[in-house]
Design an enzyme around this catalytic site. Structure first.
Site, PDB file in Angstrom:
ATOM      1  N   GLY A 129      42.897  36.442  40.543  1.00  0.00           N
ATOM      2  CA  GLY A 129      43.654  37.268  40.874  1.00  0.00           C
ATOM      3  C   GLY A 129      43.186  39.033  40.771  1.00  0.00           C
ATOM      4  CG  ASN A 130      43.865  42.138  42.757  1.00  0.00           C
ATOM      5  OD1 ASN A 130      44.806  42.713  42.518  1.00  0.00           O
ATOM      6  ND2 ASN A 130      43.496  41.340  43.890  1.00  0.00           N
ATOM      7  CG  ASN A 131      43.815  44.331  36.708  1.00  0.00           C
ATOM      8  OD1 ASN A 131      44.564  43.558  35.940  1.00  0.00           O
ATOM      9  ND2 ASN A 131      42.639  44.744  36.275  1.00  0.00           N
TER      10      ASN A 131
ATOM     11  CB  ALA B   1      44.297  44.346  45.356  1.00  0.00           C
TER      12      ALA B   1
END
Ligand code: PMT
Length: 395
Positions: free
Chosen positions: A204-206, A272
């Site tokens: 995943g990402n932030n 994102a």
């Protein structure tokens, strides 16, 4: 819209929770101030819960020790709405009396005030009350006249407070909130995607979703219908014209974009999206061992690219570019390669920009050759700049 709702002591105060909900649904920040007698008609707890802000009643809150600063209230608000405005409060306003927090805030208001009277019909017709209306009107106040109908006294006539929908309409008119996107449908992607490695782990990402939700809020304020397709997020937003479609993976995001794209006018791709996903998800949790673990990743579909490839002459695609180096060059390459109309660059090298924060710093490039650099701003204000540019670009 930053609105102070000032409530004085009249039976019509029971309509104020509906007004607050309408204002919030239309993207306003709301603070309430009550006169002491208004507490007899409506509970401050209801108002603070719905407005999501403490309610100002006294200059000094003896329980919390907090000083309610009328000057700060006056500076904060875009508009003070006094509803219901009783004959007593109206008379004090007309003479400049200042014996409670609401009246002091009225005298401190830098912006406009809207008066929404409510009283019994004989009071409403009284020459003194009429004289006070004339005085306040010549002082520059906006007045939304009372309506005719059944009154709390059982009498029938003029004096009923205008309905919350009418008050909202008047507020939008005073603040010149233009529904420039009325009749348009805006598709927005937001948040991260999570690509499962096994039942407990993911790539995943932030991304928090804040930028995408700010865009959705702005689009709703401009009168659009919004389809918000978002990955896992804690952001919340409610509106009658909003459909939130929660997804987890890039494939699910693409599936929903494909389902809604033909009925959308503009697509804004702020999500994102994970560029890669594991080639296969393990059915059971991968056990820890001393041997190195290798994951094979495969490319995810490019969602904005799909939308650009499938857009009609009337549709627009607006993407983001999140960069860490060669920012402008990379953003312009994405604009071209993904056949977008507009790209919004945000760089992780700028303090306060990008993931998770409430602020962002953007540069807008478009396919007509325009470049606009903006200062660091709240994401809500960044969303305003983005829609201003989209509307200008579409002309
Ligand atoms: O959610 P927040 O915490 O508020 O943070 C906001 C943000 C930093 C996530 C947002 O402002 C932002 O920059 N979003 C795009 C992040 C990104 O993936 O950028 P990119 O440069 O890798 O992608 C370029 C564009 O292609 C983006 O519009 C992206 O949504 C889109 N894309 C990317 C990959 C993919 N498989 N499909 C896509 O549609």
């Amino acid at each position: 819209m930053r609105i102070i709702v000032g409530i004085s002591g009249g039976i019509a105060a029971y309509k104020i929770p509906f007004l607050i909900r309408l204002l919030k649904k239309n993207g306003a920040d709301v603070k309430c101030i009550m006169t002491p007698s208004a507490k007899d008609f409506i509970s401050p707890l209801v108002l603070s819960t719905l407005s999501n802000n403490p309610v100002g009643i006294d200059f000094w809150n003896k329980e919390t020790g907090v000083w309610n600063n009328h000057v700060q209230y006056g500076e904060w608000a875009d508009l003070l709405v006094i509803a219901p405005a009783t004959a007593n409060t109206i008379s004090k306003m007309a003479t400049g009396a200042c014996d409670n927090l609401l009246l002091a805030t009225y005298l401190s208001m830098r912006q406009k005030t809207l008066l929404v009277p409510a009283m019994d019909l004989d009071m409403y017709q009284h020459p003194t009350v009429k004289r006070n209306f004339e005085q306040l009107s010549s002082d520059g106040l906006h007045i939304l006249p009372a309506e005719s109908g059944e009154l709390a006294s059982g009498l029938f006539g003029e004096g009923r407070m205008a309905e919350p929908e009418m008050i909202l309409k008047k507020i939008q008119e005073i603040l010149d909130v233009k529904p420039l996107l009325l009749g348009k449908t805006i598709l927005i992607t937001a948040g991260p995607t999570h690509e499962a490695i096994d039942p407990v782990r993911f790539i995943g990402n932030n991304s928090s979703g804040k930028m995408g939700f700010a865009l959705a809020k702005r689009a709703l304020n401009l009168g659009a219908k919004v389809k918000l397709i978002c990955g896992p997020t804690t952001c919340v937003l409610e509106h009658d014209s909003l459909e939130i479609i929660p997804v987890i993976t890039a494939d699910e995001m693409l599936f929903n974009v494909q389902a809604h794209w033909s009925t959308s006018d503009i697509g804004i791709f702020s999500a994102a999206v994970a560029d890669y996903k594991p080639a296969k998800m393990e059915v059971e949790k991968i056990k820890k061992s001393d041997a190195p673990l290798q994951l094979t990743l495969v490319k995810n579909p490019d969602i904005v690219q799909w939308a650009s490839n499938n857009k009609s002459a009337k549709q627009l695609t607006v993407g983001f570019a999140l960069e860490t180096n060669n920012e402008s060059e990379n953003a312009l390459t994405k604009l071209l390669n993904k056949k977008m109309d507009i790209v919004i660059l945000n760089s992780l090298n700028e303090k306060g920009a990008g993931f998770e924060k409430d602020t962002n710093k953007i540069t807008i490039f478009d396919s007509k050759g325009a470049t606009k650099i903006f200062n660091l701003k709240q994401k809500s204000e960044v969303a305003i700049d983005i829609f201003d540019h989209i509307i200008e670009y579409s002309k």
